[in-house]
Motif scaffolding. Structure first.
Motif, short mmCIF file in Angstrom:
data_model
loop_
_atom_site.label_atom_id
_atom_site.label_comp_id
_atom_site.label_asym_id
_atom_site.label_seq_id
_atom_site.Cartn_x
_atom_site.Cartn_y
_atom_site.Cartn_z
N ILE A 291 27.38 -12.77 -12.73
CA ILE A 291 26.90 -11.43 -13.10
C ILE A 291 25.56 -11.55 -13.81
N ASN A 292 25.48 -12.47 -14.74
CA ASN A 292 24.26 -12.70 -15.50
C ASN A 292 23.12 -13.17 -14.58
N VAL A 293 23.43 -14.14 -13.71
CA VAL A 293 22.41 -14.72 -12.83
C VAL A 293 21.90 -13.70 -11.82
N TYR A 294 22.80 -12.98 -11.17
CA TYR A 294 22.36 -12.03 -10.15
C TYR A 294 21.62 -10.84 -10.75
N THR A 295 21.97 -10.48 -11.95
CA THR A 295 21.23 -9.42 -12.64
C THR A 295 19.78 -9.84 -12.88
N LYS A 296 19.59 -11.11 -13.24
CA LYS A 296 18.23 -11.63 -13.46
C LYS A 296 17.43 -11.62 -12.16
N TYR A 297 18.10 -12.00 -11.06
CA TYR A 297 17.41 -11.98 -9.76
C TYR A 297 17.00 -10.56 -9.38
N VAL A 298 17.88 -9.59 -9.62
CA VAL A 298 17.55 -8.20 -9.28
C VAL A 298 16.34 -7.73 -10.08
N GLU A 299 16.29 -8.09 -11.34
CA GLU A 299 15.15 -7.70 -12.18
C GLU A 299 13.84 -8.25 -11.60
N LEU A 300 13.88 -9.50 -11.16
CA LEU A 300 12.69 -10.12 -10.57
C LEU A 300 12.31 -9.45 -9.26
N LEU A 301 13.31 -9.22 -8.40
CA LEU A 301 13.04 -8.62 -7.10
C LEU A 301 12.52 -7.19 -7.23
N GLY A 318 20.68 -23.48 -14.89
CA GLY A 318 21.03 -23.18 -16.27
C GLY A 318 22.47 -23.55 -16.56
N GLY A 319 22.79 -23.67 -17.82
CA GLY A 319 24.14 -24.05 -18.21
C GLY A 319 24.76 -23.05 -19.18
N LEU A 320 25.49 -23.56 -20.14
CA LEU A 320 26.15 -22.69 -21.11
C LEU A 320 25.12 -21.91 -21.94
N GLU A 322 22.10 -20.95 -21.10
CA GLU A 322 21.40 -19.93 -20.33
C GLU A 322 22.34 -18.88 -19.74
N GLY A 323 23.64 -19.04 -19.91
CA GLY A 323 24.59 -18.06 -19.41
C GLY A 323 24.89 -18.16 -17.93
N PHE A 324 24.70 -19.34 -17.33
CA PHE A 324 25.08 -19.53 -15.95
C PHE A 324 26.58 -19.79 -15.81
N CYS A 325 27.17 -20.28 -16.86
CA CYS A 325 28.59 -20.60 -16.84
C CYS A 325 29.17 -20.35 -18.23
N LYS A 326 30.49 -20.44 -18.31
CA LYS A 326 31.17 -20.21 -19.58
C LYS A 326 32.49 -20.95 -19.58
N VAL A 327 33.10 -21.05 -20.74
CA VAL A 327 34.39 -21.72 -20.88
C VAL A 327 35.47 -20.64 -21.00
N SER A 328 36.53 -20.78 -20.23
CA SER A 328 37.61 -19.80 -20.28
C SER A 328 38.24 -19.76 -21.69
N PRO A 329 38.78 -18.61 -22.09
CA PRO A 329 39.49 -18.53 -23.36
C PRO A 329 40.60 -19.57 -23.42
N PHE A 330 40.84 -20.11 -24.60
CA PHE A 330 41.86 -21.15 -24.76
C PHE A 330 43.26 -20.57 -24.66
N GLY A 331 44.13 -21.28 -23.96
CA GLY A 331 45.51 -20.86 -23.80
C GLY A 331 46.33 -21.14 -25.04
N SER A 332 47.53 -20.61 -25.05
CA SER A 332 48.41 -20.76 -26.22
C SER A 332 48.85 -22.19 -26.46
N ALA A 333 48.76 -23.04 -25.42
CA ALA A 333 49.20 -24.44 -25.57
C ALA A 333 48.13 -25.32 -26.22
N VAL A 334 46.91 -24.79 -26.40
CA VAL A 334 45.83 -25.58 -26.99
C VAL A 334 45.99 -25.66 -28.50
N SER A 335 45.99 -26.88 -29.03
CA SER A 335 46.15 -27.07 -30.47
C SER A 335 44.90 -26.61 -31.23
N ALA A 336 45.07 -26.37 -32.50
CA ALA A 336 43.95 -25.96 -33.34
C ALA A 336 42.88 -27.05 -33.36
#
Length: 399
Positions: A291-301, A318-320, A322-336
């Motif tokens: 969503i982030n990446v394609y929105t940037k392309y539309v702005e340029l176009l 780009g990576g984390l 630059e907003g090209f990707c993200k980490v999913s929310p942690f599940g309930s099984a993930v320790s503190a």
């Protein structure tokens, strides 16, 4: 494929040759799921059979799988859906298009029927030879490919390459997996041993071993992007051998996630959030943010910039940060403790201080692949040619 599919392709070829586009439009409007689906924004876009308004930006998207695959195609479709709601933007998309000459027909259809001026054929196999063949023949159309490597002076000027450093999110997922495993055995179901897949496997392994040095990652290649039976077989085989955390790089992680949940082990996802498929064992995952990446392309176009005049970069990465990707929310099984460690690593990626590939580093045969004192930043093109596995990976790049 539906019975109407091949005749429609044949008809398109004839229509292109004779410029009888009006008849083809009516044919497309009555087709099945192979027909390009139009998404209209809130701007001045017109219907499929009418001439587009001057202010309308017509964009085409092509997917190798279904739009609801819980994976690669769905992630891109979510991006398309978001930009289709922008003023003056109209998108057309076609799903389940094979990495064969069929995609050339789909691209030509969108160019000649829907007047698209920008195309996003998203699958790896669409690039060579298909995009490379059509781009010179359609010099006013801009082709943006996900993953293809643009080479200055060789690749046509109207081709752009975009991709995300999603291996950063895979590294973070590996950290969580390494702190969650009890057996120390992680499993990775992969499609093909291309550099992007190999890099994900390596980064996941390095993340796991950064917190659990004895952890191993077993890899099984299925041979193609979507082979549900082989994906299930690979997952079950590794679980039978003691693997207690599974992940994957296939088009749709659905089978792998559901198999892990059924067998009561942990899993980490890929492409999109698969938490709903494994509510008990889902730890986290590596997601795209198209969503982030394609929105940037539309702005340029929409600003009138092009690949041809250099206004749009031929290579966009780009990576984390630059907003090209993200980490999913942690599940309930993930320790503190695992959550805290993962968040620390994410912060380092976002501030630019985290380097995944730094020497000395050995491959899984004991050979030094990165010398001591040498480091590769994410932007280094050598990482996009990766053909070796790091220490700790059980398997071969040759499959």
């Amino acid at each position: 494929m539906s019975p109407i599919y091949i005749p429609r392709r044949q008809f398109i070829r004839g229509a292109i040759a004779t410029a009888a586009f009006g008849a083809t439009s009516q044919l497309w409007a009555g087709c099945s799921e192979q027909t390009p689906t139009a998404n209209t924004g809130t701007g001045t876009a017109t219907g499929t059979t009418g001439a587009p308004a001057a202010a309308t930006l017509n964009i085409g998207f092509i997917y190798v799988g279904p739009k609801d695959d819980f994976g690669y195609s769905q992630a891109h479709f979510e991006g398309e859906t978001a930009i289709s709601k922008l003023p003056g933007v109209k998108t057309y998309s076609e799903a389940s298009v094979a990495e064969t000459a069929v995609v050339q027909e789909t691209m030509l259809g969108m160019i000649n029927q829907n007047a698209v001026t920008a195309l996003f054929p998203t699958s790896f196999g669409y690039f060579d030879p298909h995009i490379l063949k059509l781009a010179p023949e359609n010099p006013k159309v801009q082709f943006f490919h996900c993953g293809g490597l643009y080479t200055e002076g060789k690749t046509p000027k109207n081709i752009g390459s975009y991709y995300g450093y999603i291996d950063e999110a895979q590294y973070v997922a590996g950290v969580v997996a390494g702190l969650s495993t009890k057996s120390g055995k992680l499993g990775f179901v992969a499609a093909k041993p291309i550099p992007q897949v190999v890099r994900n496997i390596n980064s996941y392994t390095l993340g796991a071993r950064s917190v659990n040095p004895k952890a191993t990652v077993q890899v099984i290649f299925t041979g193609d992007w979507s082979v549900p039976v082989k994906e299930a077989e690979a997952a079950n085989s590794m679980i039978d051998q003691g693997v207690d955390v599974l992940t994957c790089h296939v088009d749709s992680p659905k089978v792998v996630m559901e198999t892990a949940e059924k067998r009561k082990i942990f899993c980490t996802g890929y492409h999109t959030n698969q938490a709903s498929l494994a509510p008990n064992g889902y730890l986290t995952g590596a997601e795209w943010d198209w969503i982030n990446v394609y929105t940037k392309y539309v702005e340029l176009l929409k600003s009138g910039k092009t690949l041809m005049d250099g206004g749009i970069p031929h290579i966009l990465r780009g990576g984390l940060k630059e907003g090209f990707c993200k980490v999913s929310p942690f599940g309930s099984a993930v320790s503190a403790a695992a959550k805290k460690e993962a968040e620390t690593v994410m912060a380092k990626f976002k501030d630019g201080s985290m380097i995944i590939y730094a020497g000395e580093m050995k491959d899984n045969t004991g050979k030094v692949v990165i010398a001591k004192g040498k480091e590769f930043k994410q932007t280094d093109p050598d990482l996009e040619k990766m053909d070796w596995f790091v220490e700790g990976v059980i398997g071969s790049v040759k499959g």
